[in-house]
Design a protein around this motif. Structure first.
Motif, PDB file in Angstrom:
ATOM      1  N   ASN A 146       2.093   1.608  -3.416  1.00  0.00           N
ATOM      2  CA  ASN A 146       1.045   1.868  -4.406  1.00  0.00           C
ATOM      3  C   ASN A 146       0.839   3.354  -4.678  1.00  0.00           C
ATOM      4  O   ASN A 146       0.699   3.779  -5.835  1.00  0.00           O
ATOM      5  CB  ASN A 146      -0.278   1.271  -3.910  1.00  0.00           C
ATOM      6  CG  ASN A 146      -0.687   0.111  -4.759  1.00  0.00           C
ATOM      7  OD1 ASN A 146      -0.129  -0.118  -5.833  1.00  0.00           O
ATOM      8  ND2 ASN A 146      -1.662  -0.625  -4.293  1.00  0.00           N
ATOM      9  N   ASN A 147       0.794   4.084  -3.631  1.00  0.00           N
ATOM     10  CA  ASN A 147       0.486   5.518  -3.774  1.00  0.00           C
ATOM     11  C   ASN A 147       1.460   6.249  -4.686  1.00  0.00           C
ATOM     12  O   ASN A 147       1.060   6.801  -5.709  1.00  0.00           O
ATOM     13  CB  ASN A 147       0.450   6.169  -2.390  1.00  0.00           C
ATOM     14  CG  ASN A 147      -0.959   6.489  -1.968  1.00  0.00           C
ATOM     15  OD1 ASN A 147      -1.897   6.331  -2.753  1.00  0.00           O
ATOM     16  ND2 ASN A 147      -1.128   6.954  -0.757  1.00  0.00           N
ATOM     17  N   PRO A 148       2.748   6.238  -4.333  1.00  0.00           N
ATOM     18  CA  PRO A 148       3.670   6.940  -5.236  1.00  0.00           C
ATOM     19  C   PRO A 148       3.673   6.358  -6.638  1.00  0.00           C
ATOM     20  O   PRO A 148       3.795   7.076  -7.625  1.00  0.00           O
ATOM     21  CB  PRO A 148       5.028   6.797  -4.551  1.00  0.00           C
ATOM     22  CG  PRO A 148       4.862   5.810  -3.446  1.00  0.00           C
ATOM     23  CD  PRO A 148       3.428   5.721  -3.126  1.00  0.00           C
ATOM     24  N   HIS A 175       0.822  -1.222   0.000  1.00  0.00           N
ATOM     25  CA  HIS A 175       0.000   0.000   0.000  1.00  0.00           C
ATOM     26  C   HIS A 175       0.849   1.262   0.000  1.00  0.00           C
ATOM     27  O   HIS A 175       0.567   2.228  -0.701  1.00  0.00           O
ATOM     28  CB  HIS A 175      -0.925  -0.003   1.215  1.00  0.00           C
ATOM     29  CG  HIS A 175      -2.122  -0.854   1.019  1.00  0.00           C
ATOM     30  ND1 HIS A 175      -2.989  -0.660  -0.034  1.00  0.00           N
ATOM     31  CD2 HIS A 175      -2.565  -1.941   1.686  1.00  0.00           C
ATOM     32  CE1 HIS A 175      -3.937  -1.571   0.018  1.00  0.00           C
ATOM     33  NE2 HIS A 175      -3.701  -2.366   1.052  1.00  0.00           N
ATOM     34  N   THR A 215       1.267   4.960  -8.251  1.00  0.00           N
ATOM     35  CA  THR A 215       0.109   5.497  -8.980  1.00  0.00           C
ATOM     36  C   THR A 215       0.431   6.874  -9.561  1.00  0.00           C
ATOM     37  O   THR A 215       0.202   7.144 -10.746  1.00  0.00           O
ATOM     38  CB  THR A 215      -1.098   5.615  -8.040  1.00  0.00           C
ATOM     39  OG1 THR A 215      -1.443   4.327  -7.587  1.00  0.00           O
ATOM     40  CG2 THR A 215      -2.279   6.265  -8.734  1.00  0.00           C
ATOM     41  N   GLY A 216       0.984   7.658  -8.682  1.00  0.00           N
ATOM     42  CA  GLY A 216       1.307   9.013  -9.087  1.00  0.00           C
ATOM     43  C   GLY A 216       2.312   9.043 -10.239  1.00  0.00           C
ATOM     44  O   GLY A 216       2.142   9.769 -11.229  1.00  0.00           O
ATOM     45  N   ILE A 217       3.351   8.189 -10.064  1.00  0.00           N
ATOM     46  CA  ILE A 217       4.409   8.148 -11.091  1.00  0.00           C
ATOM     47  C   ILE A 217       3.816   7.773 -12.446  1.00  0.00           C
ATOM     48  O   ILE A 217       4.066   8.437 -13.471  1.00  0.00           O
ATOM     49  CB  ILE A 217       5.513   7.149 -10.698  1.00  0.00           C
ATOM     50  CG1 ILE A 217       6.302   7.656  -9.481  1.00  0.00           C
ATOM     51  CG2 ILE A 217       6.465   6.904 -11.872  1.00  0.00           C
ATOM     52  CD1 ILE A 217       7.217   6.631  -8.853  1.00  0.00           C
ATOM     53  N   ARG A 218       3.033   6.769 -12.399  1.00  0.00           N
ATOM     54  CA  ARG A 218       2.468   6.290 -13.665  1.00  0.00           C
ATOM     55  C   ARG A 218       1.527   7.344 -14.283  1.00  0.00           C
ATOM     56  O   ARG A 218       1.607   7.640 -15.502  1.00  0.00           O
ATOM     57  CB  ARG A 218       1.704   4.999 -13.425  1.00  0.00           C
ATOM     58  CG  ARG A 218       1.478   4.229 -14.712  1.00  0.00           C
ATOM     59  CD  ARG A 218       0.902   2.868 -14.425  1.00  0.00           C
ATOM     60  NE  ARG A 218       0.715   2.171 -15.703  1.00  0.00           N
ATOM     61  CZ  ARG A 218      -0.146   1.202 -15.870  1.00  0.00           C
ATOM     62  NH1 ARG A 218      -0.896   0.825 -14.849  1.00  0.00           N
ATOM     63  NH2 ARG A 218      -0.252   0.625 -17.055  1.00  0.00           N
ATOM     64  N   SER A 219       0.690   7.834 -13.410  1.00  0.00           N
ATOM     65  CA  SER A 219      -0.286   8.818 -13.927  1.00  0.00           C
ATOM     66  C   SER A 219       0.403  10.043 -14.528  1.00  0.00           C
ATOM     67  O   SER A 219       0.061  10.505 -15.627  1.00  0.00           O
ATOM     68  CB  SER A 219      -1.235   9.262 -12.808  1.00  0.00           C
ATOM     69  OG  SER A 219      -1.914   8.145 -12.302  1.00  0.00           O
ATOM     70  N   LEU A 220       1.373  10.543 -13.801  1.00  0.00           N
ATOM     71  CA  LEU A 220       2.102  11.725 -14.289  1.00  0.00           C
ATOM     72  C   LEU A 220       2.805  11.437 -15.595  1.00  0.00           C
ATOM     73  O   LEU A 220       2.833  12.292 -16.505  1.00  0.00           O
ATOM     74  CB  LEU A 220       3.083  12.196 -13.215  1.00  0.00           C
ATOM     75  CG  LEU A 220       3.313  13.714 -13.137  1.00  0.00           C
ATOM     76  CD1 LEU A 220       1.990  14.464 -13.155  1.00  0.00           C
ATOM     77  CD2 LEU A 220       4.116  14.050 -11.905  1.00  0.00           C
ATOM     78  N   GLN A 242       1.814   9.396 -17.775  1.00  0.00           N
ATOM     79  CA  GLN A 242       0.784   9.394 -18.820  1.00  0.00           C
ATOM     80  C   GLN A 242       0.454  10.831 -19.277  1.00  0.00           C
ATOM     81  O   GLN A 242       0.282  11.083 -20.471  1.00  0.00           O
ATOM     82  CB  GLN A 242      -0.490   8.696 -18.304  1.00  0.00           C
ATOM     83  CG  GLN A 242      -0.328   7.174 -18.221  1.00  0.00           C
ATOM     84  CD  GLN A 242      -1.431   6.483 -17.451  1.00  0.00           C
ATOM     85  OE1 GLN A 242      -2.249   7.132 -16.786  1.00  0.00           O
ATOM     86  NE2 GLN A 242      -1.482   5.157 -17.542  1.00  0.00           N
ATOM     87  N   VAL A 243       0.417  11.676 -18.270  1.00  0.00           N
ATOM     88  CA  VAL A 243       0.174  13.086 -18.614  1.00  0.00           C
ATOM     89  C   VAL A 243       1.261  13.624 -19.511  1.00  0.00           C
ATOM     90  O   VAL A 243       1.006  14.234 -20.554  1.00  0.00           O
ATOM     91  CB  VAL A 243       0.058  13.946 -17.339  1.00  0.00           C
ATOM     92  CG1 VAL A 243      -0.022  15.422 -17.690  1.00  0.00           C
ATOM     93  CG2 VAL A 243      -1.123  13.508 -16.482  1.00  0.00           C
ATOM     94  N   LEU A 244       2.496  13.373 -19.090  1.00  0.00           N
ATOM     95  CA  LEU A 244       3.638  13.874 -19.863  1.00  0.00           C
ATOM     96  C   LEU A 244       3.640  13.317 -21.275  1.00  0.00           C
ATOM     97  O   LEU A 244       3.915  14.025 -22.246  1.00  0.00           O
ATOM     98  CB  LEU A 244       4.948  13.499 -19.150  1.00  0.00           C
ATOM     99  CG  LEU A 244       5.266  14.307 -17.891  1.00  0.00           C
ATOM    100  CD1 LEU A 244       6.435  13.681 -17.155  1.00  0.00           C
ATOM    101  CD2 LEU A 244       5.583  15.763 -18.244  1.00  0.00           C
ATOM    102  N   GLN A 260       3.365  -1.779 -10.456  1.00  0.00           N
ATOM    103  CA  GLN A 260       2.008  -1.925  -9.925  1.00  0.00           C
ATOM    104  C   GLN A 260       1.556  -3.379  -9.993  1.00  0.00           C
ATOM    105  O   GLN A 260       0.922  -3.888  -9.063  1.00  0.00           O
ATOM    106  CB  GLN A 260       1.054  -1.032 -10.713  1.00  0.00           C
ATOM    107  CG  GLN A 260       1.123   0.412 -10.296  1.00  0.00           C
ATOM    108  CD  GLN A 260       0.094   1.222 -11.039  1.00  0.00           C
ATOM    109  OE1 GLN A 260      -0.382   0.848 -12.113  1.00  0.00           O
ATOM    110  NE2 GLN A 260      -0.241   2.371 -10.491  1.00  0.00           N
TER     111      GLN A 260
END
Lengths: 683, 119
Positions: A473-475, A470, A477-482, A484-486, A511
């Motif tokens: 998971n949090n970081p 857990h 998630t953030g890493i992946r999401s960011l 994707q944004v980039l 993940q």
């Protein structure tokens, strides 16, 4: 003999004396007499010399007679003849001759010789008498001594004869005694080897065979159940019957007592004549003084002895009483001991848990049946476990060291035993001489414990993993999401674009691993069977083994058709993990690990199968049969519990599956997990 | 549209803010429950992305504090899926539950926005 000693008269002149001689000068004492009185005088006094004077030839024969008498009665007296001048010469000559010849005259003289001459002759005559007297005395003395000697010799001879007679008597007595002793010793020897009362009875009968007047022997005794019995001989065999009444409790030997005959008559319903009753086993209950001593065994001899023979027989038996009593006692005790011993043995063997009694050198004093018969040896670890050295975990040495009870865990084959070892003292001393081992089969308990521990560990790890997962998971998630944004903002095809894609993919993989980990470490709770594909299990589990796989080559060939099974996914993952991990550990770099799945058919049923093969060291034939045993491991202590395969087997078999293994030492091993093919529907 | 992003994890918050920002929303953020309450009261957002597990006030606690609301849509986010289904989510006062980790950040935002489209 028997001369009365009166005064010694030296000379007795018998007859006429010449006036020419002075008789008083002849000797100390001289007496003159005539022939008639001479004998009387000679009778009453001791005379040395008798001079017979011859006056005329007429007297010749009388003188001869007189001299003969003197010679006969008093042979010692010197006999002298004096011839007077009144006798004519030739007459004198004749006379002298005849006298000398017939009578034995010692001296002779004629008148005319001088006085001195006469005195001289008288002296010699006296000497002659004395000499003769002395000689006689000596002779008598000698005779006396001889007689005494003879008496003594006779006496001695008698004594010797007596002594010899006595000795030969003694010798035969002694011999008799010796042979009697020998007989007794043999009897006692024979007694010592008996173990049954019947044998004692027969031996006794045999022993008194020479006493023909004994008709029968009756042995009364108390059997082990305290019932009085009588043993006897009939129709050529030994018989026993229960006595209706107890025998006479008198402690004396009874000879020809009516009561004894009556007793036997009652018991055997026939008349009994003379009976000798001899008690042979008297029991005094030593602890209780008030109780009368009991006669626990008695022998009756029915006999036709006369009194002297009776005496002999009684003596004979008397010698044998004590050994008989002792033997009897011994037989009874033996029986008691045997019974007690049997009871103990039965108890000992009745216990289902193994028990053993050993000494310091692991020598078995005793063990019960449940102890096992791995071998015939009398050494504990050899007999129990077929080992040549003490079992690993044996608590016995520490018991001897500490003199306290200890517990150890010992493995026998596939079973685990908790050995409780207690010190005991069988030999007096300050330290325990032996131990009693009590073995408790704790295989099941330990297995469950092991499983519990394993589960707890897994739960703890799961918990830990869960937390970490857990957190990660949090970081992530953030890493992946960011990322994707980039990616969406960067020109596709550019380096930056490609880089960002890699980063995003990596984050995604992270993940995935975390999700896997979370799945794996979820608490199981109730049995939760699911329909799951082996392929999925393999794919989910293998990532965990990246480290174990090191430099090995890994080939994965999964069946195109999903091999579904009904099982708990986590447990299946455990099994796959365990098998693959073992495979990796068995290979020296670099090896090849092959993981395959397929579906096959057997006896009309379909099975999903997982196959894991390695090119490792392989498993020997001996070990092959043990690898699924709990606690079996070839790894050193601490490296593995030995529970992995055992648990895996349990898991697979609990869902109707099977684990199989092939192996060649030096080539590799191949594990097969087969499960019934089941698709769809979870609980 | 006013969007409020509440998450204690900086990277997660940033990625949500960036995406929402690109869609011409007014985006506000808070890094913990207390802050979220303050901002919420102030700006009265239309859509709130709310993390469950936070230091201090948790997501559900924030919702409780906010109390009755009329037009704000709430998306609850958490790694713990098993505990939340439609029923529990609604009972907590939220409208949607999205599980972390996000497979695709864009779809997450789309889901959130579709809530508001229903108006």
């Amino acid at each position: 003999m028997g001369e009365v000693e009166t005064d010694q008269l030296e000379v007795l002149w018998v007859g006429e004396a010449s006036n020419a001689y002075d008789l008083s000068q002849l000797a100390k004492e001289t007496q003159k007499t005539d022939r008639q009185s001479a004998l009387t005088i000679l009778d009453s006094r001791s005379v040395a010399v008798v001079v017979v004077s011859v006056a005329s030839s007429d007297e010749a024969s009388e003188i001869g007679e007189f001299l003969t008498t003197v010679s006969n009665l008093w042979p010692n007296i010197t006999r002298l003849v004096f011839v007077g001048n009144s006798l004519p010469v030739d007459h004198a000559q004749q006379l002298i001759q005849s006298l000398v010849n017939s009578v034995g005259v010692h001296f002779l003289f004629r008148e005319g010789k001088s006085m001195n001459h006469l005195v001289d002759i008288i002296e010699r005559a006296v000497d002659g008498f004395n000499t003769r007297k002395e000689q006689n005395r000596i002779h008598q003395e000698v005779k006396l001594q001889n007689a005494r000697l003879e008496e003594m010799t006779d006496g001695l001879e008698l004594m010797v004869a007596e002594r010899t007679r006595y000795l030969s008597l003694s010798k035969s007595q002694v011999e008799g005694k010796i042979s009697g002793m020998r007989g007794l010793i043999q009897f006692i020897k024979n007694l010592s080897s008996l173990s049954e009362i019947e044998d004692l009875y027969l031996l006794l009968r045999q022993d008194i065979k020479s006493f023909h007047q004994v008709q029968n022997v009756y042995l009364g005794y108390l059997s082990s159940d305290q019932i009085p019995r009588i043993m006897y001989f009939q129709s050529r065999e030994v018989r026993v019957r229960s006595a209706q009444k107890m025998w006479d409790q008198s402690l004396r030997i009874r000879v020809n007592q009516v009561e004894d005959s009556q007793y036997l008559a009652n018991e055997f319903s026939r008349p009994f004549a003379k009976v000798i009753g001899i008690p042979i086993l008297i029991k005094t209950n030593g602890a209780v003084e008030s109780i009368e001593p009991r006669c626990e065994s008695v022998i009756y001899f029915e006999h036709t002895f006369q009194s002297e023979d009776e005496e002999i027989f009684l003596n004979y038996i008397g010698e044998r009483l004590q050994p008989l009593g002792l033997t009897f006692d011994r037989i009874q005790l033996d029986r008691q001991v045997k019974t007690a011993s049997l009871m103990w043995e039965k108890t000992f063997d009745g216990v289902k848990d193994p028990i053993a009694i050993l000494d310091r050198d692991h020598q078995l004093m005793r063990n019960n049946q449940s102890f096992g018969w791995e071998s015939d040896s009398s050494i504990c670890f050899k007999k129990f476990n077929n080992l040549d050295h003490p079992c690993v975990g044996c608590p016995v040495p520490s018991v001897f060291e500490s003199s306290k009870a200890q517990v150890g865990n010992v493995k026998k084959g596939s079973r685990m035993f908790e050995v409780h070892s207690y010190p005991i003292q069988l030999v007096s001393g300050s330290r325990p001489s032996n131990v009693v081992n009590y073995y408790v089969d704790v295989t099941l308990k330990q297995e469950l414990q092991g499983k519990m521990i394993q589960n707890e560990k897994m739960a703890a790890i799961g918990h830990l993993a869960g937390n970490i997962a857990h957190e990660l998971n949090n970081p992530l998630t953030g890493i992946r999401s960011l990322c994707q944004v980039l990616i969406s903002e960067v020109e596709a095809g550019s380096n930056r674009y490609d880089d960002l894609c890699e980063v995003e993919k990596a984050a995604g993989r992270c993940q995935g691993i975390i999700t896997n980990l979370l799945d794996f470490s979820k608490e199981t709770g109730a049995k939760h069977l699911e329909s799951i594909s082996l392929n999925e299990i393999v794919t989910k589990t293998l990532p965990f083994l990246k480290v174990a796989m090191r430099n090995h080559n890994c080939r994965v060939e999964l069946s195109k058709q999903e091999p579904f099974v009904r099982a708990e996914p986590q447990l299946l993952q455990q099994v796959v993990f365990n098998i693959v991990n073992n495979a990796c550990q068995s290979m020296r770099d670099p090896g090849t690990l092959t993981v395959e799945t397929d579906i096959f058919e057997k006896e009309g049923k379909q099975f999903s199968r997982l196959k894991v093969s390695d090119t490792g060291v392989g498993i020997s034939k001996e070990n092959l049969k043990s690898i699924f045993d709990p606690f079996f491991t070839t790894k050193s202590v601490g490296q593995g519990t030995g529970l992995g395969l055992s648990m895996s087997k349990n898991i697979i078999e609990s869902v109707d599956g099977a684990i199989l293994v092939n192996s060649e030492v030096g080539e590799g091993t191949c594990f097969f997990v087969e499960l019934p093919f089941r698709i769809g529907g979870s609980t | 549209m006013k969007v409020l992003v509440v998450d204690d994890e900086d990277v997660v918050r940033r990625s949500l803010v960036r995406v929402c920002g690109r869609r011409d929303h007014a985006v506000f953020e808070a890094s913990n429950g207390e802050e979220a309450l303050e901002v919420w009261k102030e700006i009265q957002p239309d859509l709130v992305y709310l993390d469950v597990l936070m230091p201090g006030l948790s997501g559900p606690e924030v919702l409780k504090e906010v109390g009755e609301r009329v037009h704000t849509k709430v998306v609850l986010m958490s790694a713990y899926a098993g505990e939340y289904d439609d029923m529990t989510v609604k009972s907590l006062g939220a409208d949607l539950f999205i599980q972390k980790p996000f497979e695709d950040i864009f779809s997450v935002v789309e889901k959130g926005e579709s809530l508001c489209d229903e108006l």
